[in-house]
Design an enzyme around this catalytic site. Structure first.
Site, PDB file in Angstrom:
ATOM      1  N   HIS A  21     -32.277 -13.236  54.074  1.00 60.13           N
ATOM      2  CA  HIS A  21     -31.698 -11.815  54.590  1.00 60.13           C
ATOM      3  C   HIS A  21     -33.044 -11.173  54.690  1.00 60.13           C
ATOM      4  CE1 HIS A  21     -29.829  -8.103  54.125  1.00 60.13           C
ATOM      5  NE2 HIS A  21     -28.463  -8.808  54.342  1.00 60.13           N
ATOM      6  N   VAL A  59     -28.013 -34.357  44.576  1.00 56.97           N
ATOM      7  CA  VAL A  59     -27.238 -33.642  43.721  1.00 56.97           C
ATOM      8  C   VAL A  59     -27.756 -32.139  43.517  1.00 56.97           C
ATOM      9  CG1 VAL A  59     -26.203 -35.379  42.557  1.00 56.97           C
ATOM     10  CG2 VAL A  59     -28.189 -34.615  41.417  1.00 56.97           C
ATOM     11  N   HIS A  87     -44.389 -26.508  43.450  1.00 60.09           N
ATOM     12  CA  HIS A  87     -43.319 -26.467  41.944  1.00 60.09           C
ATOM     13  C   HIS A  87     -43.207 -27.967  41.617  1.00 60.09           C
ATOM     14  CE1 HIS A  87     -39.649 -26.803  44.479  1.00 60.09           C
ATOM     15  NE2 HIS A  87     -39.305 -27.105  43.442  1.00 60.09           N
ATOM     16  N   ASP A  99     -24.809 -20.799  44.258  1.00 56.79           N
ATOM     17  CA  ASP A  99     -25.311 -19.691  44.947  1.00 56.79           C
ATOM     18  C   ASP A  99     -24.119 -19.162  45.951  1.00 56.79           C
ATOM     19  OD1 ASP A  99     -27.566 -20.610  44.003  1.00 56.79           O
ATOM     20  OD2 ASP A  99     -28.438 -21.126  45.964  1.00 56.79           O
ATOM     21  N   LYS A 154     -16.274 -42.397  57.464  1.00 56.84           N
ATOM     22  CA  LYS A 154     -15.406 -41.380  57.617  1.00 56.84           C
ATOM     23  C   LYS A 154     -15.957 -40.093  57.190  1.00 56.84           C
ATOM     24  CE  LYS A 154     -11.716 -41.597  55.639  1.00 56.84           C
ATOM     25  NZ  LYS A 154      -9.992 -41.974  54.903  1.00 56.84           N
ATOM     26  N   THR A 168     -36.770 -26.450  23.673  1.00 54.61           N
ATOM     27  CA  THR A 168     -38.335 -26.121  23.834  1.00 54.61           C
ATOM     28  C   THR A 168     -38.399 -24.817  24.455  1.00 54.61           C
ATOM     29  OG1 THR A 168     -38.525 -27.103  26.095  1.00 54.61           O
ATOM     30  CG2 THR A 168     -38.958 -28.529  24.049  1.00 54.61           C
ATOM     31  N   GLU A 169     -39.370 -24.248  24.124  1.00 56.64           N
ATOM     32  CA  GLU A 169     -39.748 -22.673  24.645  1.00 56.64           C
ATOM     33  C   GLU A 169     -39.897 -23.020  26.432  1.00 56.64           C
ATOM     34  OE1 GLU A 169     -43.288 -23.538  22.327  1.00 56.64           O
ATOM     35  OE2 GLU A 169     -41.310 -24.318  22.409  1.00 56.64           O
ATOM     36  N   GLN A 170     -40.603 -24.189  26.641  1.00 62.00           N
ATOM     37  CA  GLN A 170     -40.719 -24.228  28.144  1.00 62.00           C
ATOM     38  C   GLN A 170     -39.383 -24.196  28.990  1.00 62.00           C
ATOM     39  OE1 GLN A 170     -42.171 -26.097  25.586  1.00 62.00           O
ATOM     40  NE2 GLN A 170     -44.236 -24.847  25.941  1.00 62.00           N
ATOM     41  N   PHE A 171     -38.381 -24.928  28.259  1.00 60.31           N
ATOM     42  CA  PHE A 171     -37.218 -25.107  29.054  1.00 60.31           C
ATOM     43  C   PHE A 171     -36.251 -23.895  28.942  1.00 60.31           C
ATOM     44  CE2 PHE A 171     -32.952 -26.401  30.015  1.00 60.31           C
ATOM     45  CZ  PHE A 171     -32.917 -27.208  31.106  1.00 60.31           C
TER      46      PHE A 171
END
Length: 470
Positions: free
Chosen positions: A264, A202, A140, A211, A242, A44-47
């Site tokens: 930063h 996850v 969001h 990143d 553990k 889809t264009e949204q994704f």
């Protein structure tokens, strides 16, 4: 270059006809598979818009390699969500009653959890939305949930309404607007993508690896160990005792990325300028109306600055000048920063530009609030001032059915005694005022704490650099 990831995390794709699925190569997780239902949303264009949203906003102007997008991150979270639920099914499937409905729901939540991000990702939500929206409750996550419904309706995607409801619930699981759940739901499923219980999910597994790699940084957190040792006890995902240091590394690595990458000082200088440009252009771009409507919101992406730059509209003059300053690297000037003393954290009140202006000594140039920008940066281990391990349950071994928490004193005496930093940074929007702003900032510290809390004073060379411009 060191990296967080040392091998593929892979399981066979879910049992579905291969002709309806796609196999792609991800630069972090290796071979990943996309099933037919996920592809209906991806196509889809949204994704596809997520290709034009940089994962780290404007960070690539400081770390040149950080140009990866929300698109690839979403595919990565989709894959890890599928790996997680498949592993639980393999280990405890009969006991937990995990079925294909659960598997598809978790994978879709991973795929669509960031579909509601705006231009420049968190910059848009934290620095633009509060200044253009009348309501302060926009997030969001909520827009992601709204966008999922819009995509289903707009593209007539054939999917069970109950599945969509649960996908939305999993997206909102770590936000302040969690959806109510029935007592019969499997609560552990909501721990996988956006874990509201303790922050181990996850989403973090993917972006910490992705990143770090994009910025050329190494890290020693290995999420594969957590995927392999997790177990559901009392409807909650728990981890083998553990592995407590592996989980601690997760939070420490995240905090380190916040300090050295996400916040930063120069990244924040650029963010302040981009935010100011977007605010100046709000009447023309109608950002404030777009953020309320998924059908319009998805059209906003990182190309928004090009729209401002190439428009002939006179009302965009100030915004264009800010963008041209960015292009010339004539940034807002970072003056200095200090960490709020530990014993003052409890009663800390956000510092404003007015606080700095009011701390200026008489004489010389008179500062105005519009000459100064202040960033109040909070960095923690996801649980504010608390040890994140306090909210995580562990088990002794795989035969054990008892979960427990690990007290601070039994972990390590080398772990921090404080789990939160609050850093105050001050910028001069006019280069020629660096010395004046720096002096006012030091006066503010003396007035507030009785000391200069910054590590060192602003270098004289930086103060003198623009003196001839005054």
């Amino acid at each position: 270059m060191a990296a967080c990831f040392n091998g593929d995390v892979s399981l066979p794709p879910s049992p579905a006809p291969r002709r309806f699925s796609k196999h792609i190569r991800d630069n972090v997780h290796g071979d990943i598979y996309l099933d037919s239902l996920s592809l209906k949303f991806i196509d889809t264009e949204q994704f596809q818009r997520l290709r034009d949203l940089k994962q780290l906003g404007v960070t690539n102007l400081v770390y040149p390699g950080a140009v990866h997008s929300r698109f690839e991150h979403s595919l990565g979270v989709h894959w890890l969500a599928g790996v997680s639920i498949e592993k639980l099914k393999n280990y405890q499937g009969m006991e937990l009653g995990i079925d294909n409905f659960d598997i598809q729901t978790v994978k879709l939540a991973g795929l669509l959890h960031d579909i509601g991000h705006g231009p420049f990702s968190h910059l848009f939500e934290r620095q633009v939305i509060p200044r253009v929206a009348s309501s302060s409750h926009w997030s969001h996550e909520q827009m992601s949930a709204d966008m999922v419904e819009y995509m289903v309706d707009e593209h007539h995607i054939d999917i069970d309404p109950e599945k969509i409801k649960r996908v939305k619930g999993m997206i909102l699981a770590s936000s302040e607007i969690r959806l109510p759940r029935s007592s019969s739901e499997k609560s552990f499923l909501y721990d996988i993508v956006a874990n509201g219980r303790n922050g181990v999910d996850v989403d973090k597994f993917d972006y910490i690896v992705r990143d770090s790699r994009a910025c050329g940084l190494g890290c020693n957190f290995e999420f594969q160990r957590l995927l392999d040792t997790m177990q559901v006890l009392d409807d909650e995902i728990c981890y083998r005792a553990k592995e407590y240091l592996t989980i601690h590394k997760l939070f420490v690595t995240r905090a380190d990325l916040h300090r050295t990458v996400y916040t930063h000082p120069k990244v924040q200088a650029i963010e302040l300028m981009v935010a100011d440009a977007l605010i100046e252009a709000n009447n023309y771009l109608e950002i404030s109306s777009h953020i309320l409507n998924p059908s319009e919101y998805w059209k906003l992406d990182d190309t928004i600055l090009k729209t401002i730059e190439t428009s002939s509209s006179k009302e965009l003059k100030e915004a264009r000048e800010l963008i041209m300053r960015l292009r010339r690297r004539n940034l807002y000037q970072f003056c200095n920063e200090y960490a709020v003393p530990k014993d003052e954290l409890e009663n800390f009140k956000k510092v404003t530009a007015q606080d700095i202006v009011c701390s200026q000594n008489n004489g010389g140039v008179t500062l105005k609030e519009e000459d100064v920008a202040v960033c109040n940066v909070k960095i923690d281990l996801t649980r504010g001032k608390h040890n994140p391990l306090e909210s995580i349950n562990f088990f002794k071994d795989y035969e054990s059915k008892e979960k427990f928490k690990i007290p601070d004193g039994r972990i390590s005496h080398l772990l921090p005694a404080c789990y939160q930093d609050m850093i105050v940074r001050v910028y001069s929007k006019r280069p020629e005022l660096v010395e004046v702003v720096s002096d006012a900032f030091e006066n503010f510290q003396l007035k507030t704490y009785g000391i200069k809390a910054q590590v060192h004073s602003t270098p004289d060379k930086k103060k003198r650099r623009y003196n001839s411009c005054i």
